[in-house]
Design an enzyme around this catalytic site. Structure first.
Site, PDB file in Angstrom:
ATOM      1  N   CYS A  56       0.937  -1.062  -0.004  1.00 37.06           N
ATOM      2  CA  CYS A  56      -0.016   0.131   0.017  1.00 37.06           C
ATOM      3  C   CYS A  56       1.011   1.419   0.059  1.00 37.06           C
ATOM      4  CB  CYS A  56      -0.848   0.069   1.397  1.00 37.06           C
ATOM      5  SG  CYS A  56      -1.955   1.445   1.319  1.00 37.06           S
ATOM      6  N   PRO A  57       0.734   1.992  -1.150  1.00 36.24           N
ATOM      7  CA  PRO A  57       1.518   3.340  -1.096  1.00 36.24           C
ATOM      8  C   PRO A  57       1.110   4.501  -0.296  1.00 36.24           C
ATOM      9  CG  PRO A  57       0.158   3.094  -2.897  1.00 36.24           C
ATOM     10  CD  PRO A  57       0.075   1.926  -2.275  1.00 36.24           C
TER      11      PRO A  57
END
Length: 204
Positions: free
Chosen positions: A48-49
């Protein structure tokens, strides 16, 4: 070391696709190597950025809580913005003079602009929440949902999709909200270093 590797793979049913060359381990079912972390992650979901972390069995419950809170915050902000727009419209309609109308109009414009920005954030968050809610309900990770064709355990003898981990919606949610810190099944106990020192597996 080679004998240990063969024994581990034999215990895994000869599943060579579960051998992680980077970590030098036989990955448990549903684990995947994360290039960012440099190790295999149990119940790998995705990288997850937005939170800057790899989502796996160890932190998926917290990620689901994060998404739920984001959705709640964006929805609440939209409700407040709509209420402010309604109040500003009422104030403009009841304004006794031009300065009061201008003040109410500015309030309405600010509330409207905020509502537009909030909806731009709310719609993707709602889509994300719906996607993860569906995946939890059917006992799939994001990685499995996207790459289901790559995993033999998600296909039956006729190569049709099947999910042996699906225990029903309620049970799936209970499992997803429970922190998974290691391989859950007896068939995954062959987590074995293939000689030397490997980096192993992590629940994240």
């Amino acid at each position: 070391a080679l004998a240990d590797a063969r024994a581990a793979l034999a215990a895994a049913g000869g599943a060579w696709h579960r051998l992680c060359v980077a970590c030098r381990v036989v990955r448990p079912v549903r684990a995947k190597h994360c290039a960012v972390l440099g190790r295999c992650v149990h119940l790998y979901d995705h990288r997850c950025p937005w939170v800057g972390a790899t989502i796996g069995g160890g932190n998926r419950p917290l990620f689901l809580l994060f998404v739920a809170l984001e959705l709640f915050a964006a929805a609440l902000a939209a409700v407040i913005a709509v209420a402010r727009l309604r109040d500003a419209a009422a104030a403009a309609a009841a304004a006794p003079d031009l300065p009061a109308i201008e003040t109410a109009t500015r309030s309405a414009l600010l509330a409207g602009a905020f509502l537009i920005v909030d909806l731009v954030a709310l719609l993707p968050v709602a889509a994300l929440a719906a996607t993860h809610a569906h995946q939890v309900s059917v006992a799939l990770t994001t990685n499995e949902a996207v790459n289901r064709h790559r995993y033999p355990y998600l296909r039956d003898g006729d190569s049709r999709f099947t999910n042996p981990h699906d225990a029903g919606c309620a049970a799936n949610w209970r499992a997803a909200l429970r922190r998974e810190t290691g391989p859950p099944g007896p068939g995954d106990r062959e987590m074995l270093l293939l000689g030397g020192v490997g980096r192993g597996s992590s629940a994240v």
